[in-house]
Write an enzyme that holds these catalytic residues in place. Structure first.
Site, PDB file in Angstrom:
ATOM      1  N   TRP A   1       6.490   9.404  -8.823  1.00  0.00           N
ATOM      2  CA  TRP A   1       7.944   9.508  -8.692  1.00  0.00           C
ATOM      3  C   TRP A   1       8.645  10.150  -9.882  1.00  0.00           C
ATOM      4  O   TRP A   1       8.249   9.973 -11.020  1.00  0.00           O
ATOM      5  CB  TRP A   1       8.558   8.121  -8.524  1.00  0.00           C
TER       6      TRP A   1
ATOM      7  N   LYS B   1       9.183  13.018  -5.117  1.00  0.00           N
ATOM      8  CA  LYS B   1       7.790  12.586  -5.238  1.00  0.00           C
ATOM      9  C   LYS B   1       6.882  13.791  -5.430  1.00  0.00           C
ATOM     10  O   LYS B   1       6.715  14.594  -4.540  1.00  0.00           O
ATOM     11  CB  LYS B   1       7.358  11.769  -4.034  1.00  0.00           C
TER      12      LYS B   1
ATOM     13  N   THR C   1       6.622  -0.274 -10.285  1.00  0.00           N
ATOM     14  CA  THR C   1       6.886   0.944  -9.528  1.00  0.00           C
ATOM     15  C   THR C   1       7.931   1.771 -10.252  1.00  0.00           C
ATOM     16  O   THR C   1       8.921   1.238 -10.762  1.00  0.00           O
ATOM     17  CB  THR C   1       7.367   0.649  -8.094  1.00  0.00           C
TER      18      THR C   1
ATOM     19  N   GLU D   1       5.665  -2.144  -3.295  1.00  0.00           N
ATOM     20  CA  GLU D   1       6.228  -3.462  -2.952  1.00  0.00           C
ATOM     21  C   GLU D   1       5.551  -4.089  -1.731  1.00  0.00           C
ATOM     22  O   GLU D   1       5.839  -5.202  -1.352  1.00  0.00           O
ATOM     23  CB  GLU D   1       7.735  -3.332  -2.661  1.00  0.00           C
TER      24      GLU D   1
END
Ligand code: AMP
Length: 546
Positions: free
Chosen positions: A444, A439, A184, A328
């Site tokens: 991101w 975002k 991520t 996650e």
């Protein structure tokens, strides 16, 4: 006393053997990088996955090895998911939108053994080649006729499969064995790896099917616009095969007209993606004065779905399910299917609820807490940081002890960095985020990383990167800076300075010079006050259209 039941490990191979048998007539329809539309049944897919399993073993891939992919949504990428997991290796999906720096970091951090790539990404690999592990094997996901010229030695996907046996005796293994890895960039500093297990993957598929019975109708077609390189396309490669939905894979073209045509031709029933792609599709629907044939269900997540977007879909009898989750969390945490008791509620009220981020899926526990970690009431008013717990939530980050410790509270709940309310009916509403991130189009950009890099510019004394609303990308970064001296470089100069560390789309769209930045009591830049001070500042794109 223990129950007296058989215990079989929950394994990805079970989705494979079940789905390619029970739903053997189901299809994967793919827009290929070769330029055509390719179709194969789940039964054929199963045979090719077996061939790929043998090919991977032939390449020396063994249990626990990381095998990376740099690929669009297509049948070969789907085959890789299953074959890699099937032999006990780990499918590491790489996001091609990351900056070169991040890409180099994660391939080295993961110590990938093999990298499978679409032809599109050859230039990307060539640009970073010198920084990739020396023993990495490259496989290009095409046939011999379409193999591109490369400056690195590369194998051909279809040649690897040729002549391999069409069945594979997939091994049993403990259900906690890792099968997928996704980094991520929703974090500051280096990307962090979420390492999914066979068990979490199977449970996530079951859990989403139970939550969204309206989307999972056997024999219908689902379109993941959400990429297979971003949290497993929200688990669709697994949940679709498990439930008998056919998959329509859009390949590289995700603009409104391309999506409309594909959905119309294939009569896609359900489509999943971030708000930015639906902006494009809705513009095309408006231009054509109709919706694509058979389109009845849309899942929106990754960023907040704007009310106008929900209204426009619902007006054409397209059911909107607004979902929330995280890399996650495998990723789905909540889903926006409305409870039956709301069936007769007026449309406006139903849309009020669809705008919220939905209710938790079975197996995902949610709590909101105050600054001291104390649980807050679920009254729809109390606002606090959202923590989560469950079988599909990470328990740490791959090879990153430090980040792992910080992410969890003393009871082992994972801190999402989202700030939310929960109401008595269980609806989650996101209000803010504690993480210093922007975002844009579902991807991101770290504001802290932007600020640090910008501050290394000799003419910038201090700065703050803030998110400003944007009609297409949801949020875009803007840099607010204090000059070190008399010189005030222009935006292009600062962008050039930053482009060494960031992908092009991550660069700020505007540069605002101020005399000083507002500080908090602890001496940090107060972005809250800064946003207030900027008042009715608008993104340049909005000013041009105003
Ligand atoms: P990622 O791990 O890149 O999928 O990003 C997860 C984060 O995206 C969440 O923690 C939220 O901040 C944001 N997010 C995901 N879904 C939504 C949604 N439906 N509404 C608002 N923000 C969302």
């Amino acid at each position: 006393m223990d129950g007296m039941m058989m215990h079989r490990p929950l394994l990805v191979k079970d989705i494979l053997t079940y789905g390619t048998g029970a739903h053997r007539r189901g299809e994967i329809i793919s827009v290929r990088t070769e330029g055509d539309i390719h179709r194969q049944t789940y039964e054929q897919t199963g045979r090719r996955i077996a061939q790929l399993g043998h090919a991977l073993e032939g390449l020396g891939v063994t249990f626990g090895d990381r095998v990376a992919t740099l690929a669009w949504n297509g049948y070969r990428h789907f085959e890789l998911y299953y074959a890699i997991a099937g032999i006990g290796a780990i499918c590491h999906t790489i996001n091609p939108r990351l900056s070169a720096e991040q890409l180099i970091y994660i391939v080295n951090h993961a110590e990938d053994r093999v990298l499978f790539l679409d032809t599109t990404f050859v230039p990307l690999v060539e640009a970073v080649l010198d920084h990739l592990p020396k023993n990495l094997t490259f496989v290009i996901m095409t046939d011999r006729a379409h193999m591109p010229d490369t400056t690195f030695p590369a194998l051909c996907y279809e040649e690897l499969l040729e002549g391999q046996p069409e069945s594979f005796d997939w091994p049993d293994m403990p259900e906690d064995t890792a099968c997928g890895l996704c980094y991520t960039s929703g974090t500051t500093g280096n990307p962090k790896g979420a390492l999914y297990s066979h068990r979490s993957t199977v449970l996530h598929a079951l859990m989403t099917i139970v939550a969204q019975t309206v989307s999972f109708i056997e024999g219908k077609k689902v379109l993941p616009v959400v990429p297979l390189f971003h949290v497993n396309a929200w688990g669709l490669p697994f949940s679709a095969l498990m439930s008998g939905l056919s998959l329509v894979m859009p390949g590289p073209k995700l603009d409104g007209p391309s999506l409309f045509k594909l959905m119309d031709d294939e009569e896609v029933f359900s489509a999943w993606g971030v708000p930015t792609v639906w902006m494009g599709l809705q513009a095309e629907m408006k231009a054509q004065g109709r919706k694509p044939k058979g389109f009845e269900d849309v899942v929106i997540g990754g960023s907040a779905a704007p009310r106008s977007m929900i209204e426009a879909f619902e007006a054409l009898d397209i059911n909107v399910c607004h979902a929330w989750g995280m890399t996650e969390m495998s990723p789905i945490g909540t889903h926006g299917t409305l409870p039956r008791w709301m069936d007769d509620a007026p449309l406006n009220k139903r849309i009020d609820y669809k705008q919220k981020q939905g209710r938790r899926c079975f197996g995902v526990d949610l709590k909101i807490v105050d600054d001291n970690g104390n649980p807050l009431p679920e009254d729809g008013r109390a606002t606090g940081e959202l923590y989560v717990r469950g079988n599909t939530v990470v328990s740490g980050y791959f090879r990153n002890e430090g980040a792992s410790t910080k992410a969890f509270d003393k009871d082992g709940w994972f801190g999402t960095g989202d700030v939310a309310t929960l109401d008595p009916d269980g609806f989650l509403t996101l209000r803010d985020r504690t993480k210093d991130l922007i975002k844009s189009g579902g991807e991101w950009i770290s504001s802290i990383d932007l600020e640090n890099a910008a501050m290394s510019h000799p003419a910038i004394a201090s700065c703050a990167a803030i998110a400003v609303p944007h009609p297409k990308w949801d949020e875009r970064p803007v840099l607010v800076a204090v000059a070190a001296g008399a010189e005030k470089p222009d935006l292009e100069d600062v962008q050039r300075h930053l482009s060494e560390h960031f992908a092009k789309w991550q660069l700020p769209d505007d540069l605002v010079w101020v005399d000083a930045l507002p500080l908090t009591a602890t001496g940090k830049v107060s972005k809250l006050t800064l946003r207030e001070q900027l008042g009715d500042y608008q993104h340049p794109d909005l000013r041009e259209t105003a």
